[in-house]
Scaffold this active site. Structure first.
Site, mmCIF file in Angstrom:
data_model
loop_
_atom_site.group_PDB
_atom_site.id
_atom_site.type_symbol
_atom_site.label_atom_id
_atom_site.label_comp_id
_atom_site.label_asym_id
_atom_site.label_seq_id
_atom_site.Cartn_x
_atom_site.Cartn_y
_atom_site.Cartn_z
ATOM 1 N N HIS A 183 0.842 -1.136 0.002
ATOM 2 C CA HIS A 183 0.114 0.025 -0.009
ATOM 3 C C HIS A 183 0.916 1.229 0.003
ATOM 4 C CE1 HIS A 183 -3.365 2.514 0.712
ATOM 5 N NE2 HIS A 183 -2.765 3.105 1.714
ATOM 6 N N ASP A 202 -15.190 1.880 6.801
ATOM 7 C CA ASP A 202 -14.318 2.950 6.425
ATOM 8 C C ASP A 202 -14.902 4.049 5.635
ATOM 9 O OD1 ASP A 202 -11.790 4.268 6.296
ATOM 10 O OD2 ASP A 202 -11.939 3.769 4.202
ATOM 11 N N ARG A 244 -15.655 11.852 8.574
ATOM 12 C CA ARG A 244 -14.647 12.885 8.854
ATOM 13 C C ARG A 244 -14.329 14.081 7.960
ATOM 14 N NH1 ARG A 244 -10.386 8.612 8.125
ATOM 15 N NH2 ARG A 244 -8.807 10.201 8.548
ATOM 16 N N SER A 284 -8.152 3.616 9.163
ATOM 17 C CA SER A 284 -8.845 3.854 7.938
ATOM 18 C C SER A 284 -8.045 3.022 6.898
ATOM 19 C CB SER A 284 -9.135 5.202 7.435
ATOM 20 O OG SER A 284 -9.306 5.469 6.021
ATOM 21 N N LYS A 341 -8.812 -1.681 5.484
ATOM 22 C CA LYS A 341 -9.053 -2.180 4.053
ATOM 23 C C LYS A 341 -7.740 -3.124 4.032
ATOM 24 C CE LYS A 341 -9.345 2.208 3.136
ATOM 25 N NZ LYS A 341 -9.185 3.501 2.800
HETATM 26 N N1 URA Z 1 -6.298 7.245 3.170
HETATM 27 C C1 URA Z 1 -7.251 6.709 3.565
HETATM 28 O O1 URA Z 1 -7.723 5.544 3.345
HETATM 29 N N2 URA Z 1 -7.533 6.913 4.719
HETATM 30 C C2 URA Z 1 -7.334 8.172 5.362
HETATM 31 O O2 URA Z 1 -7.936 8.494 6.379
HETATM 32 C C3 URA Z 1 -6.183 8.911 4.940
HETATM 33 C C4 URA Z 1 -5.689 8.344 3.698
#
Ligand code: URA
Length: 448
Positions: free
Chosen positions: A99, A178, A185, A200, A204
Protein backbone atom coordinates in the site's frame (compact mmCIF):
# COMPACT_ATOMS: atom_id res chain seq x y z
CA UNK A 1 -14.66 -9.11 -5.70
CA UNK A 2 -15.75 -10.51 -2.40
CA UNK A 3 -15.37 -13.60 -0.32
CA UNK A 4 -17.24 -13.87 2.93
CA UNK A 5 -15.01 -16.24 4.80
CA UNK A 6 -14.30 -16.32 8.49
CA UNK A 7 -11.45 -13.97 9.47
CA UNK A 8 -7.99 -15.52 9.49
CA UNK A 9 -6.37 -14.12 12.56
CA UNK A 10 -9.03 -12.87 14.95
CA UNK A 11 -11.72 -15.53 15.10
CA UNK A 12 -13.43 -13.77 17.98
CA UNK A 13 -14.42 -10.70 15.92
CA UNK A 14 -16.66 -8.80 15.91
CA UNK A 15 -17.08 -8.49 19.65
CA UNK A 16 -19.88 -6.28 20.88
CA UNK A 17 -21.14 -4.80 24.13
CA UNK A 18 -24.46 -3.28 25.10
CA UNK A 19 -24.15 0.25 23.84
CA UNK A 20 -24.76 3.53 25.63
CA UNK A 21 -23.45 5.98 23.03
CA UNK A 22 -23.66 9.22 25.08
CA UNK A 23 -21.70 7.47 27.83
CA UNK A 24 -19.09 6.29 25.29
CA UNK A 25 -18.72 9.79 23.83
CA UNK A 26 -18.42 11.28 27.32
CA UNK A 27 -15.77 8.80 28.34
CA UNK A 28 -13.68 9.49 25.23
CA UNK A 29 -14.16 13.24 25.80
CA UNK A 30 -12.71 12.72 29.29
CA UNK A 31 -9.71 10.82 27.94
CA UNK A 32 -10.75 7.30 28.94
CA UNK A 33 -10.16 4.21 26.82
CA UNK A 34 -12.68 1.94 25.13
CA UNK A 35 -12.80 -1.85 25.22
CA UNK A 36 -12.77 -3.92 22.04
CA UNK A 37 -16.41 -4.83 22.66
CA UNK A 38 -17.43 -1.18 22.94
CA UNK A 39 -15.65 -0.26 19.72
CA UNK A 40 -17.17 -3.28 17.94
CA UNK A 41 -20.65 -2.24 19.10
CA UNK A 42 -20.21 1.41 18.11
CA UNK A 43 -18.80 0.68 14.64
CA UNK A 44 -21.19 -2.20 13.96
CA UNK A 45 -24.16 -0.09 15.15
CA UNK A 46 -23.09 2.79 12.92
CA UNK A 47 -22.83 0.63 9.81
CA UNK A 48 -26.25 -0.93 10.51
CA UNK A 49 -27.75 2.58 10.83
CA UNK A 50 -28.55 2.13 14.53
CA UNK A 51 -26.16 4.86 15.68
CA UNK A 52 -26.78 8.22 13.98
CA UNK A 53 -24.16 10.39 12.29
CA UNK A 54 -24.37 13.13 14.95
CA UNK A 55 -23.32 10.78 17.73
CA UNK A 56 -20.46 9.31 15.72
CA UNK A 57 -19.42 12.83 14.70
CA UNK A 58 -19.18 13.84 18.36
CA UNK A 59 -17.22 10.68 19.14
CA UNK A 60 -14.82 11.34 16.23
CA UNK A 61 -14.15 14.83 17.58
CA UNK A 62 -13.48 13.39 21.04
CA UNK A 63 -11.02 10.94 19.44
CA UNK A 64 -9.46 13.83 17.52
CA UNK A 65 -8.64 15.65 20.78
CA UNK A 66 -7.99 12.68 23.08
CA UNK A 67 -6.39 10.21 20.67
CA UNK A 68 -6.44 6.45 21.10
CA UNK A 69 -4.06 3.94 22.66
CA UNK A 70 -2.35 1.48 20.27
CA UNK A 71 -4.65 -1.22 21.66
CA UNK A 72 -7.77 0.87 20.92
CA UNK A 73 -6.49 1.77 17.44
CA UNK A 74 -5.90 -1.91 16.67
CA UNK A 75 -9.34 -2.88 18.01
CA UNK A 76 -11.03 -0.06 16.08
CA UNK A 77 -9.29 -1.20 12.88
CA UNK A 78 -10.38 -4.81 13.29
CA UNK A 79 -13.93 -3.70 14.10
CA UNK A 80 -13.97 -1.65 10.89
CA UNK A 81 -12.48 -4.47 8.80
CA UNK A 82 -15.09 -6.92 10.09
CA UNK A 83 -18.04 -4.76 9.00
CA UNK A 84 -17.63 -6.21 5.49
CA UNK A 85 -16.10 -9.11 3.62
CA UNK A 86 -12.89 -10.57 5.01
CA UNK A 87 -11.04 -12.02 2.06
CA UNK A 88 -9.71 -15.47 2.82
CA UNK A 89 -6.37 -15.94 1.05
CA UNK A 90 -5.22 -18.70 3.40
CA UNK A 91 -5.19 -21.30 0.61
CA UNK A 92 -2.52 -19.31 -1.26
CA UNK A 93 1.20 -19.45 -0.43
CA UNK A 94 3.06 -16.42 1.00
CA UNK A 95 0.47 -13.77 0.26
CA UNK A 96 1.74 -10.22 0.13
CA UNK A 97 0.06 -6.84 -0.32
CA UNK A 98 1.47 -3.38 -0.77
CA UNK A 99 0.00 0.00 0.00
CA UNK A 100 1.18 3.49 -0.78
CA UNK A 101 -0.26 6.45 1.06
CA UNK A 102 -0.48 8.17 -2.32
CA UNK A 103 1.86 10.13 -4.50
CA UNK A 104 2.35 11.65 -7.92
CA UNK A 105 3.90 9.53 -10.67
CA UNK A 106 3.79 6.60 -8.27
CA UNK A 107 3.64 3.58 -10.55
CA UNK A 108 5.47 1.38 -8.03
CA UNK A 109 2.69 -1.23 -7.77
CA UNK A 110 2.94 -1.93 -11.51
CA UNK A 111 6.59 -2.89 -11.10
CA UNK A 112 6.69 -4.27 -7.58
CA UNK A 113 3.79 -6.72 -7.78
CA UNK A 114 5.20 -8.74 -10.74
CA UNK A 115 8.63 -8.63 -9.05
CA UNK A 116 7.18 -10.15 -5.88
CA UNK A 117 5.32 -12.74 -7.87
CA UNK A 118 8.52 -13.62 -9.78
CA UNK A 119 10.20 -14.02 -6.39
CA UNK A 120 7.71 -16.73 -5.38
CA UNK A 121 5.27 -14.65 -3.32
CA UNK A 122 1.57 -14.49 -4.19
CA UNK A 123 0.00 -11.12 -4.90
CA UNK A 124 -3.82 -11.15 -4.75
CA UNK A 125 -4.47 -7.48 -4.44
CA UNK A 126 -7.24 -4.93 -4.50
CA UNK A 127 -6.31 -1.48 -5.76
CA UNK A 128 -8.04 1.84 -6.02
CA UNK A 129 -8.69 4.40 -8.69
CA UNK A 130 -7.14 7.83 -8.65
CA UNK A 131 -8.84 10.67 -6.86
CA UNK A 132 -7.84 14.37 -6.99
CA UNK A 133 -4.11 14.80 -7.61
CA UNK A 134 -3.04 11.20 -6.90
CA UNK A 135 -3.24 8.45 -9.50
CA UNK A 136 -4.63 4.95 -9.03
CA UNK A 137 -3.26 1.61 -10.16
CA UNK A 138 -6.55 0.50 -11.73
CA UNK A 139 -6.74 3.60 -13.95
CA UNK A 140 -3.14 3.07 -15.05
CA UNK A 141 -3.74 -0.57 -15.96
CA UNK A 142 -6.85 0.38 -17.91
CA UNK A 143 -4.52 2.19 -20.34
CA UNK A 144 -3.79 -1.31 -21.67
CA UNK A 145 -6.59 -2.19 -24.13
CA UNK A 146 -8.76 -5.06 -22.96
CA UNK A 147 -7.49 -5.18 -19.37
CA UNK A 148 -10.36 -5.69 -16.92
CA UNK A 149 -10.37 -4.82 -13.23
CA UNK A 150 -13.25 -7.13 -12.33
CA UNK A 151 -12.94 -10.84 -11.66
CA UNK A 152 -15.28 -13.23 -9.88
CA UNK A 153 -14.05 -14.51 -6.50
CA UNK A 154 -13.21 -17.87 -8.05
CA UNK A 155 -11.34 -16.36 -11.02
CA UNK A 156 -9.41 -14.03 -8.71
CA UNK A 157 -8.20 -16.85 -6.46
CA UNK A 158 -7.51 -19.16 -9.44
CA UNK A 159 -5.42 -16.51 -11.18
CA UNK A 160 -3.54 -15.71 -7.98
CA UNK A 161 -2.76 -19.41 -7.58
CA UNK A 162 -1.81 -20.06 -11.21
CA UNK A 163 -0.15 -16.79 -12.27
CA UNK A 164 0.95 -15.60 -8.82
CA UNK A 165 -0.50 -12.15 -9.50
CA UNK A 166 -4.10 -10.92 -9.63
CA UNK A 167 -5.12 -7.33 -9.22
CA UNK A 168 -8.71 -6.11 -9.03
CA UNK A 169 -10.70 -3.01 -8.13
CA UNK A 170 -11.74 -2.60 -4.53
CA UNK A 171 -14.86 -4.53 -3.54
CA UNK A 172 -17.75 -2.33 -2.44
CA UNK A 173 -18.11 -4.39 0.68
CA UNK A 174 -14.49 -3.99 1.78
CA UNK A 175 -14.55 -2.41 5.25
CA UNK A 176 -17.77 -0.43 4.59
CA UNK A 177 -17.34 1.27 7.97
CA UNK A 178 -14.35 3.07 6.50
CA UNK A 179 -16.33 4.62 3.64
CA UNK A 180 -18.98 5.88 6.08
CA UNK A 181 -16.50 7.14 8.66
CA UNK A 182 -14.32 8.80 6.03
CA UNK A 183 -17.29 10.72 4.60
CA UNK A 184 -18.25 11.85 8.12
CA UNK A 185 -14.65 12.83 8.97
CA UNK A 186 -14.52 14.83 5.77
CA UNK A 187 -17.39 17.08 6.90
CA UNK A 188 -16.50 17.30 10.60
CA UNK A 189 -12.83 18.41 10.37
CA UNK A 190 -11.60 15.07 11.74
CA UNK A 191 -9.71 13.67 8.73
CA UNK A 192 -6.35 14.81 10.03
CA UNK A 193 -6.18 12.50 13.05
CA UNK A 194 -3.53 9.82 13.28
CA UNK A 195 -5.46 6.86 14.79
CA UNK A 196 -8.32 7.58 12.37
CA UNK A 197 -6.02 7.70 9.33
CA UNK A 198 -4.11 4.58 10.40
CA UNK A 199 -7.30 2.59 11.11
CA UNK A 200 -8.85 3.76 7.84
CA UNK A 201 -5.93 2.56 5.73
CA UNK A 202 -5.30 -0.64 7.66
CA UNK A 203 -8.97 -1.74 7.93
CA UNK A 204 -8.99 -2.17 4.13
CA UNK A 205 -5.60 -3.91 4.13
CA UNK A 206 -6.61 -6.36 6.88
CA UNK A 207 -9.88 -7.14 5.10
CA UNK A 208 -7.93 -7.77 1.87
CA UNK A 209 -6.43 -10.83 3.52
CA UNK A 210 -2.66 -10.86 2.80
CA UNK A 211 -0.38 -12.19 5.51
CA UNK A 212 2.45 -9.78 4.67
CA UNK A 213 1.84 -6.08 4.04
CA UNK A 214 4.45 -3.54 2.92
CA UNK A 215 3.55 0.11 3.35
CA UNK A 216 5.11 2.94 1.40
CA UNK A 217 4.48 6.03 3.50
CA UNK A 218 5.07 9.09 1.33
CA UNK A 219 6.38 12.27 2.89
CA UNK A 220 6.59 15.72 1.31
CA UNK A 221 4.76 18.33 -0.74
CA UNK A 222 2.89 15.80 -2.89
CA UNK A 223 1.92 13.57 0.04
CA UNK A 224 -0.64 13.39 2.81
CA UNK A 225 2.13 13.52 5.43
CA UNK A 226 4.21 16.66 5.02
CA UNK A 227 7.01 15.92 7.54
CA UNK A 228 9.18 12.89 8.32
CA UNK A 229 8.06 13.01 11.98
CA UNK A 230 4.38 12.76 10.96
CA UNK A 231 5.17 10.03 8.43
CA UNK A 232 7.04 8.03 11.08
CA UNK A 233 4.19 8.32 13.53
CA UNK A 234 1.69 7.09 10.95
CA UNK A 235 4.00 4.25 9.87
CA UNK A 236 4.49 3.12 13.49
CA UNK A 237 0.74 3.17 14.13
CA UNK A 238 0.05 1.06 11.03
CA UNK A 239 2.83 -1.45 11.76
CA UNK A 240 1.45 -1.79 15.29
CA UNK A 241 -2.07 -2.40 13.95
CA UNK A 242 -0.66 -5.16 11.75
CA UNK A 243 1.10 -6.76 14.71
CA UNK A 244 -2.13 -6.55 16.73
CA UNK A 245 -3.94 -8.39 13.92
CA UNK A 246 -1.25 -11.07 13.52
CA UNK A 247 0.06 -9.86 10.14
CA UNK A 248 3.66 -9.12 9.09
CA UNK A 249 3.79 -5.42 8.35
CA UNK A 250 6.75 -3.25 7.43
CA UNK A 251 6.79 0.37 6.36
CA UNK A 252 9.24 2.43 4.35
CA UNK A 253 9.13 6.23 4.49
CA UNK A 254 9.89 7.73 1.10
CA UNK A 255 10.32 11.20 -0.30
CA UNK A 256 7.44 12.72 -2.27
CA UNK A 257 8.65 16.30 -2.73
CA UNK A 258 9.05 15.71 -6.45
CA UNK A 259 7.15 13.13 -8.52
CA UNK A 260 8.55 9.61 -8.69
CA UNK A 261 10.28 8.83 -11.97
CA UNK A 262 9.93 11.14 -14.95
CA UNK A 263 6.39 10.49 -16.15
CA UNK A 264 2.99 11.26 -14.59
CA UNK A 265 -0.31 10.33 -16.28
CA UNK A 266 -1.82 6.92 -16.88
CA UNK A 267 -0.42 5.56 -20.20
CA UNK A 268 2.84 7.41 -19.61
CA UNK A 269 3.24 5.72 -16.24
CA UNK A 270 2.58 2.28 -17.74
CA UNK A 271 5.36 3.02 -20.25
CA UNK A 272 7.75 3.95 -17.49
CA UNK A 273 6.77 0.90 -15.44
CA UNK A 274 7.46 -1.32 -18.47
CA UNK A 275 10.87 0.30 -18.95
CA UNK A 276 11.62 -0.38 -15.28
CA UNK A 277 10.54 -4.01 -15.65
CA UNK A 278 13.15 -4.18 -18.46
CA UNK A 279 15.84 -2.82 -16.09
CA UNK A 280 15.78 0.54 -17.87
CA UNK A 281 13.70 2.61 -15.47
CA UNK A 282 14.58 5.88 -13.76
CA UNK A 283 16.92 5.45 -10.82
CA UNK A 284 14.46 6.56 -8.09
CA UNK A 285 11.64 4.27 -9.21
CA UNK A 286 14.02 1.34 -9.70
CA UNK A 287 15.52 1.86 -6.24
CA UNK A 288 12.14 2.17 -4.52
CA UNK A 289 10.89 -1.05 -6.08
CA UNK A 290 14.03 -2.89 -4.94
CA UNK A 291 13.70 -1.45 -1.44
CA UNK A 292 10.03 -2.46 -1.12
CA UNK A 293 10.74 -5.92 -2.53
CA UNK A 294 13.50 -6.43 0.05
CA UNK A 295 11.12 -5.37 2.84
CA UNK A 296 8.42 -7.73 1.54
CA UNK A 297 10.80 -10.68 1.24
CA UNK A 298 12.20 -10.02 4.71
CA UNK A 299 8.76 -9.62 6.29
CA UNK A 300 7.56 -12.81 4.58
CA UNK A 301 10.52 -14.72 6.04
CA UNK A 302 12.87 -14.88 3.02
CA UNK A 303 15.60 -12.35 3.82
CA UNK A 304 18.56 -14.21 2.26
CA UNK A 305 20.12 -12.36 -0.66
CA UNK A 306 16.91 -10.39 -0.92
CA UNK A 307 18.43 -7.36 -2.69
CA UNK A 308 20.30 -9.39 -5.31
CA UNK A 309 17.27 -11.57 -5.96
CA UNK A 310 15.01 -8.54 -6.30
CA UNK A 311 17.49 -6.88 -8.71
CA UNK A 312 17.67 -10.05 -10.78
CA UNK A 313 13.93 -9.99 -11.54
CA UNK A 314 14.38 -6.66 -13.36
CA UNK A 315 17.31 -7.89 -15.44
CA UNK A 316 16.46 -11.49 -16.31
CA UNK A 317 12.98 -10.74 -17.70
CA UNK A 318 11.16 -12.72 -14.99
CA UNK A 319 9.19 -9.75 -13.59
CA UNK A 320 8.31 -8.55 -17.10
CA UNK A 321 7.04 -11.97 -18.13
CA UNK A 322 4.95 -12.16 -14.93
CA UNK A 323 3.45 -8.78 -15.80
CA UNK A 324 2.63 -9.96 -19.33
CA UNK A 325 1.01 -13.16 -18.04
CA UNK A 326 -1.03 -11.12 -15.54
CA UNK A 327 -2.19 -8.61 -18.18
CA UNK A 328 -3.30 -11.39 -20.53
CA UNK A 329 -4.99 -13.35 -17.72
CA UNK A 330 -7.19 -10.28 -17.12
CA UNK A 331 -8.07 -9.81 -20.79
CA UNK A 332 -5.36 -7.29 -21.70
CA UNK A 333 -3.51 -7.28 -25.02
CA UNK A 334 0.03 -8.56 -24.37
CA UNK A 335 1.35 -6.77 -27.48
CA UNK A 336 1.21 -3.51 -25.54
CA UNK A 337 3.59 -5.03 -23.00
CA UNK A 338 5.96 -6.16 -25.76
CA UNK A 339 5.77 -2.79 -27.52
CA UNK A 340 4.87 0.07 -25.13
CA UNK A 341 5.04 2.43 -28.14
CA UNK A 342 1.53 1.16 -29.00
CA UNK A 343 0.04 2.73 -25.86
CA UNK A 344 -2.13 5.77 -26.54
CA UNK A 345 -0.34 8.99 -25.65
CA UNK A 346 -2.12 12.30 -26.34
CA UNK A 347 -0.59 13.97 -29.43
CA UNK A 348 -0.41 17.60 -28.20
CA UNK A 349 2.92 18.84 -26.79
CA UNK A 350 3.82 21.99 -24.85
CA UNK A 351 6.94 22.68 -22.80
CA UNK A 352 7.71 24.70 -19.71
CA UNK A 353 11.17 26.21 -20.16
CA UNK A 354 13.76 27.63 -17.75
CA UNK A 355 13.60 31.42 -17.35
CA UNK A 356 17.27 31.48 -16.32
CA UNK A 357 20.21 29.11 -16.12
CA UNK A 358 21.31 27.34 -12.90
CA UNK A 359 20.18 24.16 -11.16
CA UNK A 360 16.69 22.78 -10.97
CA UNK A 361 15.95 23.17 -7.26
CA UNK A 362 12.39 21.80 -7.09
CA UNK A 363 9.50 20.34 -9.04
CA UNK A 364 6.51 20.37 -6.76
CA UNK A 365 4.75 17.00 -6.92
CA UNK A 366 1.40 18.52 -6.02
CA UNK A 367 1.60 20.95 -8.97
CA UNK A 368 2.39 18.09 -11.36
CA UNK A 369 -0.49 16.02 -9.95
CA UNK A 370 -2.88 18.95 -10.32
CA UNK A 371 -1.66 19.62 -13.86
CA UNK A 372 -2.45 16.01 -14.86
CA UNK A 373 -5.88 16.48 -13.30
CA UNK A 374 -6.43 19.74 -15.25
CA UNK A 375 -5.48 17.97 -18.50
CA UNK A 376 -8.23 15.40 -17.86
CA UNK A 377 -5.98 12.58 -16.62
CA UNK A 378 -7.59 12.39 -13.18
CA UNK A 379 -10.95 12.89 -11.54
CA UNK A 380 -12.33 15.36 -9.04
CA UNK A 381 -15.25 13.10 -8.21
CA UNK A 382 -15.67 9.34 -8.09
CA UNK A 383 -16.94 7.85 -11.33
CA UNK A 384 -15.77 10.60 -13.73
CA UNK A 385 -14.27 9.46 -17.05
CA UNK A 386 -10.57 10.19 -17.55
CA UNK A 387 -8.21 10.61 -20.49
CA UNK A 388 -5.51 7.96 -20.11
CA UNK A 389 -3.21 9.54 -22.70
CA UNK A 390 -2.48 12.93 -21.13
CA UNK A 391 0.28 13.71 -18.67
CA UNK A 392 3.50 15.42 -17.81
CA UNK A 393 7.12 14.46 -18.43
CA UNK A 394 9.95 15.72 -16.25
CA UNK A 395 12.71 16.40 -18.77
CA UNK A 396 15.00 17.44 -15.93
CA UNK A 397 15.06 16.18 -12.33
CA UNK A 398 15.87 18.28 -9.23
CA UNK A 399 19.62 18.84 -8.86
CA UNK A 400 20.40 18.78 -12.59
CA UNK A 401 21.99 21.80 -14.29
CA UNK A 402 19.82 23.77 -16.73
CA UNK A 403 20.37 26.56 -19.26
CA UNK A 404 18.08 29.53 -19.86
CA UNK A 405 15.38 28.56 -22.33
CA UNK A 406 15.89 24.83 -21.80
CA UNK A 407 12.66 22.76 -21.69
CA UNK A 408 12.10 21.47 -18.15
CA UNK A 409 8.67 19.85 -18.33
CA UNK A 410 6.69 18.54 -21.28
CA UNK A 411 2.91 18.47 -21.26
CA UNK A 412 1.06 15.81 -23.28
CA UNK A 413 -2.38 17.26 -23.97
CA UNK A 414 -5.43 16.53 -26.11
CA UNK A 415 -6.69 19.46 -28.15
CA UNK A 416 -5.39 21.88 -25.52
CA UNK A 417 -7.95 20.72 -22.95
CA UNK A 418 -6.78 22.15 -19.59
CA UNK A 419 -3.48 23.18 -21.13
CA UNK A 420 -3.43 26.81 -19.93
CA UNK A 421 -4.19 25.75 -16.35
CA UNK A 422 -1.62 22.93 -16.49
CA UNK A 423 1.11 25.29 -17.73
CA UNK A 424 0.23 27.80 -15.04
CA UNK A 425 0.46 25.14 -12.31
CA UNK A 426 3.70 23.71 -13.64
CA UNK A 427 5.38 27.09 -14.10
CA UNK A 428 4.54 27.94 -10.47
CA UNK A 429 5.72 24.52 -9.24
CA UNK A 430 9.16 24.52 -10.81
CA UNK A 431 12.10 26.54 -9.51
CA UNK A 432 15.65 27.10 -10.71
CA UNK A 433 18.36 28.34 -8.33
CA UNK A 434 21.97 29.38 -8.70
CA UNK A 435 23.36 26.59 -6.48
CA UNK A 436 22.76 22.87 -6.73
CA UNK A 437 20.27 21.75 -4.04
CA UNK A 438 21.38 19.08 -1.57
CA UNK A 439 20.42 15.68 -2.91
CA UNK A 440 17.30 14.54 -1.05
CA UNK A 441 17.45 10.86 -0.05
CA UNK A 442 14.61 8.75 -1.45
CA UNK A 443 14.35 6.48 1.58
CA UNK A 444 13.70 8.51 4.72
CA UNK A 445 13.22 5.68 7.17
CA UNK A 446 12.11 2.10 7.79
CA UNK A 447 9.69 0.85 10.43
CA UNK A 448 8.86 -2.69 11.32
N1 URA B 1 -6.19 7.25 3.11
C1 URA B 1 -7.18 6.53 3.65
O1 URA B 1 -7.55 5.48 3.14
N2 URA B 1 -7.77 6.99 4.78
C2 URA B 1 -7.39 8.13 5.40
O2 URA B 1 -7.95 8.47 6.42
C3 URA B 1 -6.35 8.87 4.82
C4 URA B 1 -5.76 8.41 3.67
Amino acid sequence: MASTQPPQSQPSFPQTAALNVPDLIGRKRDGETHSVAELGALIGGYVRGEVPDYQVAAWLMAVYFRGMTPQETGDLTLSMAHTGDMLDLSSLPHTVDKHSTGGVGDKTSLVLTPMLSALGLTVAKMSGRGLAHTGGTIDKLESIPGWKSELSDEAFLKQAREVGLALVGQSKNLAPADGLLYALRDVTATVDCLPLIASSIMSKKLASGAQTIVLDVKVGAGAFMKTVADGEELARAMVEIGRHAGRNVRAVLTDMQAPLGRLAGNSLEVKEALATLRGQGPQDLHELCIELAVEALTAAGFPDNARARAEATLHDGSALSKFRAFVEAQGGDGRYVDDPGLLDVAPGRADVTAQAGGFLSAIDALSVGRAVLALGGGRERKGEAIDHGVGVELLVKPGEAVMAGQPLLRVYHRQERGLARALELLSAGVSVGSVAPEAAPLILGRIG
